[in-house]
Design an enzyme around this catalytic site. Structure first.
Site, PDB file in Angstrom:
ATOM      1  N   GLU A  59       0.810  -1.230   0.000  1.00 12.90           N
ATOM      2  CA  GLU A  59       0.000   0.000   0.000  1.00 12.90           C
ATOM      3  C   GLU A  59       0.842   1.278   0.000  1.00 12.90           C
ATOM      4  O   GLU A  59       0.334   2.359   0.311  1.00 12.90           O
ATOM      5  CB  GLU A  59      -0.962   0.046   1.217  1.00 12.90           C
ATOM      6  CG  GLU A  59      -1.752  -1.217   1.473  1.00 12.90           C
ATOM      7  CD  GLU A  59      -2.677  -1.591   0.328  1.00 12.90           C
ATOM      8  OE1 GLU A  59      -3.219  -0.680  -0.317  1.00 12.90           O
ATOM      9  OE2 GLU A  59      -2.831  -2.797   0.074  1.00 12.90           O
ATOM     10  N   THR A  64       1.234   2.256  -8.415  1.00 11.80           N
ATOM     11  CA  THR A  64       0.771   3.474  -9.091  1.00 11.80           C
ATOM     12  C   THR A  64       1.938   4.163  -9.791  1.00 11.80           C
ATOM     13  O   THR A  64       1.801   4.642 -10.920  1.00 11.80           O
ATOM     14  CB  THR A  64       0.095   4.436  -8.087  1.00 11.80           C
ATOM     15  OG1 THR A  64      -0.906   3.721  -7.365  1.00 11.80           O
ATOM     16  CG2 THR A  64      -0.554   5.615  -8.801  1.00 11.80           C
ATOM     17  N   ARG A 201      -6.974  -0.438  -7.589  1.00 19.03           N
ATOM     18  CA  ARG A 201      -6.082  -1.103  -6.618  1.00 19.03           C
ATOM     19  C   ARG A 201      -6.047  -2.603  -6.855  1.00 19.03           C
ATOM     20  O   ARG A 201      -7.056  -3.291  -6.723  1.00 19.03           O
ATOM     21  CB  ARG A 201      -6.572  -0.811  -5.185  1.00 19.03           C
ATOM     22  CG  ARG A 201      -5.700  -1.429  -4.113  1.00 19.03           C
ATOM     23  CD  ARG A 201      -4.360  -0.734  -4.003  1.00 19.03           C
ATOM     24  NE  ARG A 201      -3.403  -1.530  -3.230  1.00 19.03           N
ATOM     25  CZ  ARG A 201      -2.432  -2.264  -3.756  1.00 19.03           C
ATOM     26  NH1 ARG A 201      -2.282  -2.340  -5.056  1.00 19.03           N
ATOM     27  NH2 ARG A 201      -1.593  -2.923  -2.978  1.00 19.03           N
ATOM     28  N   ASP A 229       9.228  -4.029 -10.078  1.00 15.24           N
ATOM     29  CA  ASP A 229       8.300  -3.819  -8.959  1.00 15.24           C
ATOM     30  C   ASP A 229       7.946  -5.181  -8.373  1.00 15.24           C
ATOM     31  O   ASP A 229       7.596  -6.104  -9.098  1.00 15.24           O
ATOM     32  CB  ASP A 229       7.028  -3.109  -9.457  1.00 15.24           C
ATOM     33  CG  ASP A 229       6.001  -2.892  -8.354  1.00 15.24           C
ATOM     34  OD1 ASP A 229       6.388  -2.896  -7.170  1.00 15.24           O
ATOM     35  OD2 ASP A 229       4.808  -2.720  -8.685  1.00 15.24           O
ATOM     36  N   GLN A 233       3.716  -6.776   0.331  1.00  8.86           N
ATOM     37  CA  GLN A 233       3.233  -7.486   1.519  1.00  8.86           C
ATOM     38  C   GLN A 233       4.306  -8.449   2.021  1.00  8.86           C
ATOM     39  O   GLN A 233       5.166  -8.903   1.262  1.00  8.86           O
ATOM     40  CB  GLN A 233       1.959  -8.278   1.188  1.00  8.86           C
ATOM     41  CG  GLN A 233       0.674  -7.500   1.441  1.00  8.86           C
ATOM     42  CD  GLN A 233       0.382  -6.508   0.328  1.00  8.86           C
ATOM     43  OE1 GLN A 233       0.837  -6.699  -0.783  1.00  8.86           O
ATOM     44  NE2 GLN A 233      -0.356  -5.458   0.619  1.00  8.86           N
TER      45      GLN A 233
END
Length: 390
Positions: A59, A64, A201, A229, A233
């Site tokens: 998060e 993005t 998301r 990327d 988590q």
């Protein structure tokens, strides 16, 4: 005479076969040389591609940033790719309503002012239906009828009260944006926009990569970067290690707005404290001894609003913060405090022989295309200077 003729024919046949074999060998050798040449060319080309590793907790806004790179420095998303986000966006709507509806019911049982979280009787049946949809693995596409139901629940005072407590309920950042665009999302010919895709998301699983030049595809002569990327988590971080070798720069993404939120995967751990521990761990990796570090203090747009309502001191790391009077000055004061905390952590976690590696901090908002473009051009310039000085 017949024997001589036979011998001569046999010799001719043998010569012919030998000639054919030589031709086949020559062709095979030619192919092999071509392959070797291509491998050499690709190896040389690879040497001119600079490897960037995008790290950060879940998060933090990494995905993005990744999507912005595709929009800014590549050809963007074609219609087929945009359409593929429709189901993701609709799922985000259902998931948001489920989190809020279930959260309201929970808060109504545990909070002292419990009446604020009681859903109006007219909306309870709708809420149960949408919560059930939000718990499925497959979601129906949003219809005009379902949108009316979503609107009724979203506008319920208890849900709005619950939304104001979003930091304790894992409400996604995209909630407000999609709720404001519900009618458009349910149109029959709906095609997600770039903004919709940036807000969508989806948790990153595994490793994704993208190759680009900050000058864009149409301009030649610029440096070429390959950005990796990896899911942020905890269960995804074991996949990071094999990417650590040969990295030209680490971009670490820290969501500074999440100082009052808990992890999705562990609701006892503050997200900012997790980011602090993760940044500390990455800095200490031996393979990054000389690797430049670019720190993105991300989600500044959310931080700017939140700092006026929620004090920084709710986070253990920021207990010593002394606020100023509310207003723009307070926002800058709070940001500089957080920035200084990360700078101190960098120098504490870096051995004396590592502190002279390139370390830059950037204030970012992953949704702001102009800011992301400017940031990557600054990174490009910084890395060019670093290579020229090496």
């Amino acid at each position: 005479m017949a024997v001589l003729t036979c011998v001569l024919e046999s010799m001719g046949s043998s010569c012919s076969r030998s000639h054919s074999l030589n031709e086949a060998e020559a062709a095979e050798n030619g192919k092999s040389a071509d392959i070797d040449r291509r491998i050499l060319q690709e190896t040389k080309a690879e040497q001119h591609i600079h490897k960037l590793l995008l790290l950060g907790a879940g998060e933090s806004g990494k995905s993005t940033i990744f999507k912005q790179i595709k929009l800014l420095f590549q050809t963007g998303f074609d219609d087929a790719e945009l359409r593929s986000y429709t189901s993701v966006i609709h799922a985000n709507v259902y998931q948001t309503i489920k989190i809020l509806y279930d959260g309201a019911k929970e808060l109504a049982q545990v909070e002292l002012e419990s009446s604020k979280y009681v859903i109006s009787p007219d909306n309870q049946e709708i809420g149960e239906k949408l919560s059930e949809i939000g718990g499925r693995l497959d979601y129906p596409l949003l219809s005009k009828e379902l949108v009316q139901d979503v609107k009724k629940i979203w506008e319920d005072p208890a849900i709005q009260e619950t939304y104001s407590r979003g930091s304790i309920l894992q409400v996604p950042d995209c909630a407000q944006y999609f709720m404001e665009n519900l009618d458009r999302l349910a149109e029959e010919d709906y095609l997600p926009t770039k903004e919709d895709v940036l807000h969508a998301r989806v948790r990153t699983n595994g490793v994704v990569e993208i190759q680009f030049s900050p000058l864009g595809e149409s301009k030649r002569g610029g440096e070429v970067y390959r950005l990796y990327d990896v899911g942020g988590q905890r269960n995804e971080r074991r996949k990071w290690i094999h990417l650590f070798e040969g990295v030209n720069a680490v971009i670490f993404c820290a969501a500074i707005s999440e100082y009052d939120q808990m992890l999705f995967e562990d609701e006892t751990q503050n997200r900012m404290m997790e980011t602090k521990e993760l940044f500390d761990w990455v800095l200490k990796q031996r393979c990054f001894e000389k690797t430049p570090f670019m720190l993105f203090l991300n989600k500044f747009d959310i931080f700017e609003e939140k700092i006026q309502k929620v004090p920084l001191t709710v986070c253990e790391w920021f207990k010593d913060y002394q606020p100023l009077a509310p207003g723009k000055q307070e926002v800058e004061h709070a940001y500089e405090f957080v920035k200084k905390k990360f700078e101190e952590l960098y120098f504490q976690s870096s051995k004396p022989d590592r502190v002279d590696r390139v370390f830059k901090i950037f204030r970012t908002t992953a949704l702001d295309q102009k800011l992301v473009k400017k940031t990557f051009k600054l990174i490009d310039e910084s890395m060019r200077r670093s290579r020229e000085g090496a």
